[in-house]
Design a protein around this motif. Sequence first.
Motif, PDB file in Angstrom:
ATOM      1  N   VAL A   9     -42.838 -42.502 -33.051  1.00  0.00           N
ATOM      2  CA  VAL A   9     -41.629 -41.976 -33.471  1.00  0.00           C
ATOM      3  C   VAL A   9     -41.437 -40.512 -33.115  1.00  0.00           C
ATOM      4  O   VAL A   9     -40.453 -39.699 -33.870  1.00  0.00           O
ATOM      5  CB  VAL A   9     -42.102 -41.953 -35.340  1.00  0.00           C
ATOM      6  CG1 VAL A   9     -42.011 -43.260 -35.938  1.00  0.00           C
ATOM      7  CG2 VAL A   9     -43.059 -41.094 -35.364  1.00  0.00           C
ATOM      8  N   ALA A  10     -41.640 -40.074 -32.071  1.00  0.00           N
ATOM      9  CA  ALA A  10     -41.454 -38.830 -31.510  1.00  0.00           C
ATOM     10  C   ALA A  10     -40.166 -38.934 -31.063  1.00  0.00           C
ATOM     11  O   ALA A  10     -39.529 -40.103 -30.725  1.00  0.00           O
ATOM     12  CB  ALA A  10     -42.304 -38.793 -30.093  1.00  0.00           C
ATOM     13  N   PRO A  11     -39.559 -37.808 -30.790  1.00  0.00           N
ATOM     14  CA  PRO A  11     -38.003 -37.949 -30.755  1.00  0.00           C
ATOM     15  C   PRO A  11     -37.670 -38.475 -29.311  1.00  0.00           C
ATOM     16  O   PRO A  11     -36.630 -39.093 -29.227  1.00  0.00           O
ATOM     17  CB  PRO A  11     -37.526 -36.196 -30.597  1.00  0.00           C
ATOM     18  CG  PRO A  11     -38.624 -35.511 -31.406  1.00  0.00           C
ATOM     19  CD  PRO A  11     -39.782 -36.282 -31.430  1.00  0.00           C
ATOM     20  N   ALA A  12     -38.565 -38.309 -28.198  1.00  0.00           N
ATOM     21  CA  ALA A  12     -38.158 -39.070 -26.913  1.00  0.00           C
ATOM     22  C   ALA A  12     -38.383 -40.651 -27.105  1.00  0.00           C
ATOM     23  O   ALA A  12     -37.341 -41.262 -26.477  1.00  0.00           O
ATOM     24  CB  ALA A  12     -39.011 -38.426 -25.808  1.00  0.00           C
ATOM     25  N   LEU A  13     -39.010 -41.002 -28.029  1.00  0.00           N
ATOM     26  CA  LEU A  13     -39.113 -42.658 -28.155  1.00  0.00           C
ATOM     27  C   LEU A  13     -38.675 -43.098 -29.279  1.00  0.00           C
ATOM     28  O   LEU A  13     -38.522 -44.411 -29.251  1.00  0.00           O
ATOM     29  CB  LEU A  13     -40.739 -42.828 -28.192  1.00  0.00           C
ATOM     30  CG  LEU A  13     -41.290 -42.667 -26.941  1.00  0.00           C
ATOM     31  CD1 LEU A  13     -42.853 -43.086 -26.928  1.00  0.00           C
ATOM     32  CD2 LEU A  13     -40.674 -43.489 -25.592  1.00  0.00           C
ATOM     33  N   GLY A  36     -36.353 -48.377 -22.129  1.00  0.00           N
ATOM     34  CA  GLY A  36     -36.717 -47.084 -22.820  1.00  0.00           C
ATOM     35  C   GLY A  36     -38.062 -46.577 -22.724  1.00  0.00           C
ATOM     36  O   GLY A  36     -38.409 -45.432 -22.080  1.00  0.00           O
ATOM     37  N   PHE A  37     -39.141 -47.543 -23.255  1.00  0.00           N
ATOM     38  CA  PHE A  37     -40.412 -47.431 -23.053  1.00  0.00           C
ATOM     39  C   PHE A  37     -40.857 -47.024 -21.707  1.00  0.00           C
ATOM     40  O   PHE A  37     -41.669 -46.122 -21.345  1.00  0.00           O
ATOM     41  CB  PHE A  37     -41.208 -48.412 -23.529  1.00  0.00           C
ATOM     42  CG  PHE A  37     -41.035 -48.358 -25.217  1.00  0.00           C
ATOM     43  CD1 PHE A  37     -41.024 -47.168 -25.938  1.00  0.00           C
ATOM     44  CD2 PHE A  37     -40.847 -49.684 -25.870  1.00  0.00           C
ATOM     45  CE1 PHE A  37     -41.008 -47.287 -27.390  1.00  0.00           C
ATOM     46  CE2 PHE A  37     -40.731 -49.674 -27.653  1.00  0.00           C
ATOM     47  CZ  PHE A  37     -40.824 -48.422 -28.092  1.00  0.00           C
ATOM     48  N   LEU A  80     -42.704 -43.378 -17.373  1.00  0.00           N
ATOM     49  CA  LEU A  80     -42.592 -42.950 -16.011  1.00  0.00           C
ATOM     50  C   LEU A  80     -42.230 -41.679 -15.954  1.00  0.00           C
ATOM     51  O   LEU A  80     -42.952 -40.750 -15.040  1.00  0.00           O
ATOM     52  CB  LEU A  80     -41.769 -43.864 -15.121  1.00  0.00           C
ATOM     53  CG  LEU A  80     -41.820 -45.193 -14.783  1.00  0.00           C
ATOM     54  CD1 LEU A  80     -40.809 -45.753 -14.273  1.00  0.00           C
ATOM     55  CD2 LEU A  80     -43.115 -45.278 -14.019  1.00  0.00           C
ATOM     56  N   ALA A  81     -41.148 -41.014 -16.870  1.00  0.00           N
ATOM     57  CA  ALA A  81     -40.945 -39.734 -16.803  1.00  0.00           C
ATOM     58  C   ALA A  81     -41.978 -38.859 -17.297  1.00  0.00           C
ATOM     59  O   ALA A  81     -42.375 -37.690 -16.690  1.00  0.00           O
ATOM     60  CB  ALA A  81     -39.812 -39.577 -17.662  1.00  0.00           C
ATOM     61  N   THR A  82     -42.794 -39.327 -18.248  1.00  0.00           N
ATOM     62  CA  THR A  82     -43.836 -38.620 -18.755  1.00  0.00           C
ATOM     63  C   THR A  82     -44.954 -38.276 -17.846  1.00  0.00           C
ATOM     64  O   THR A  82     -45.643 -37.331 -17.704  1.00  0.00           O
ATOM     65  CB  THR A  82     -44.609 -39.323 -19.936  1.00  0.00           C
ATOM     66  OG1 THR A  82     -43.668 -39.236 -21.083  1.00  0.00           O
ATOM     67  CG2 THR A  82     -45.967 -38.510 -20.491  1.00  0.00           C
ATOM     68  N   ALA A  83     -45.390 -39.541 -16.952  1.00  0.00           N
ATOM     69  CA  ALA A  83     -46.186 -39.523 -15.874  1.00  0.00           C
ATOM     70  C   ALA A  83     -45.972 -38.638 -14.846  1.00  0.00           C
ATOM     71  O   ALA A  83     -46.795 -38.015 -14.124  1.00  0.00           O
ATOM     72  CB  ALA A  83     -46.573 -41.066 -15.323  1.00  0.00           C
ATOM     73  N   LEU A  96     -37.848 -37.627 -20.951  1.00  0.00           N
ATOM     74  CA  LEU A  96     -36.639 -37.067 -21.007  1.00  0.00           C
ATOM     75  C   LEU A  96     -36.027 -36.790 -22.566  1.00  0.00           C
ATOM     76  O   LEU A  96     -36.474 -37.599 -23.308  1.00  0.00           O
ATOM     77  CB  LEU A  96     -35.752 -38.181 -20.380  1.00  0.00           C
ATOM     78  CG  LEU A  96     -36.411 -38.440 -18.823  1.00  0.00           C
ATOM     79  CD1 LEU A  96     -35.031 -39.861 -18.174  1.00  0.00           C
ATOM     80  CD2 LEU A  96     -35.571 -37.298 -17.952  1.00  0.00           C
ATOM     81  N   PRO A  97     -34.979 -35.935 -22.613  1.00  0.00           N
ATOM     82  CA  PRO A  97     -34.376 -35.819 -23.674  1.00  0.00           C
ATOM     83  C   PRO A  97     -33.737 -37.193 -24.166  1.00  0.00           C
ATOM     84  O   PRO A  97     -33.147 -38.205 -23.297  1.00  0.00           O
ATOM     85  CB  PRO A  97     -33.443 -34.694 -23.542  1.00  0.00           C
ATOM     86  CG  PRO A  97     -33.791 -33.987 -22.282  1.00  0.00           C
ATOM     87  CD  PRO A  97     -34.534 -35.107 -21.493  1.00  0.00           C
ATOM     88  N   ALA A  98     -33.988 -37.401 -25.467  1.00  0.00           N
ATOM     89  CA  ALA A  98     -33.218 -38.890 -25.816  1.00  0.00           C
ATOM     90  C   ALA A  98     -31.856 -39.006 -25.406  1.00  0.00           C
ATOM     91  O   ALA A  98     -31.297 -40.219 -24.936  1.00  0.00           O
ATOM     92  CB  ALA A  98     -33.454 -38.804 -27.562  1.00  0.00           C
ATOM     93  N   PRO A  99     -31.002 -37.896 -25.509  1.00  0.00           N
ATOM     94  CA  PRO A  99     -29.526 -38.145 -25.212  1.00  0.00           C
ATOM     95  C   PRO A  99     -29.491 -38.525 -23.724  1.00  0.00           C
ATOM     96  O   PRO A  99     -28.398 -39.184 -23.223  1.00  0.00           O
ATOM     97  CB  PRO A  99     -28.935 -36.930 -25.398  1.00  0.00           C
ATOM     98  CG  PRO A  99     -29.705 -36.171 -26.532  1.00  0.00           C
ATOM     99  CD  PRO A  99     -31.089 -36.823 -26.122  1.00  0.00           C
TER     100      PRO A  99
END
Length: 212
Positions: free
Chosen positions: A5-9, A89-90, A95-98, A103-106
């Motif tokens: 439920v974090a904004p990015a996910l 999205g997941f 990948l972006a986190t690693a 990434l920002p949700a928008p």
Amino acid sequence: MSALVAPALFPFSLAAAVMGGLVLVEALSLLAGQSASALLDGALGHDGIDAVEPPDGLSPAALLSWINLGRVPFLVLLILGLAFFALAGFVLQGLATALIAPLPAPAAVPLAALASLPALRLMSGAVARLIPRDESYAVTTDELVGATAEVTLGPLDQGLPGQVRVRDRHGNLHSLRARAAADAPPMATGTRVLLVDQVEAVYVAIPAPADL
């Protein structure tokens, strides 16, 4: 669980939750003896789109045709779309986190949506081949007005009707009675004509423009 439920996910978690809810609704409706997807298609007047080639442009109609809307029940297509969107999205955010940071949700949402489209097209095409669907190849007489035809018994003039042969949108051939429009020249056998009207059981024809 809090990470989901974090904004990015959150957009992708929400899509997965909605997908699960729709699957549950469809399963319960089938147990009750009536498919929710069939009811929804009937309410939408969803009678199918034949073209499934990649869209020539970015029009919504071409895109919907490309992902097989009409060949697959709308609810099934929506479930598949939400599933692939959530999965894309997941994976994207993982990948972006690693690499750097989520990434920002928008920014992530449109990227995930684009990434999910090829998979949606492939899967919906496979589902379309598995799901039996009633198809009607009947056409009304009005639907043939505006079609091009070939004179098979002529010439067509303003006198007794001749005969033309026309192919409908399903590829079926029809032999129709036709005569020339009031201001049209006689049209010999083999001439390509355009059906512009129908008067009772006789179609009215003019010579087909060269660009048709």
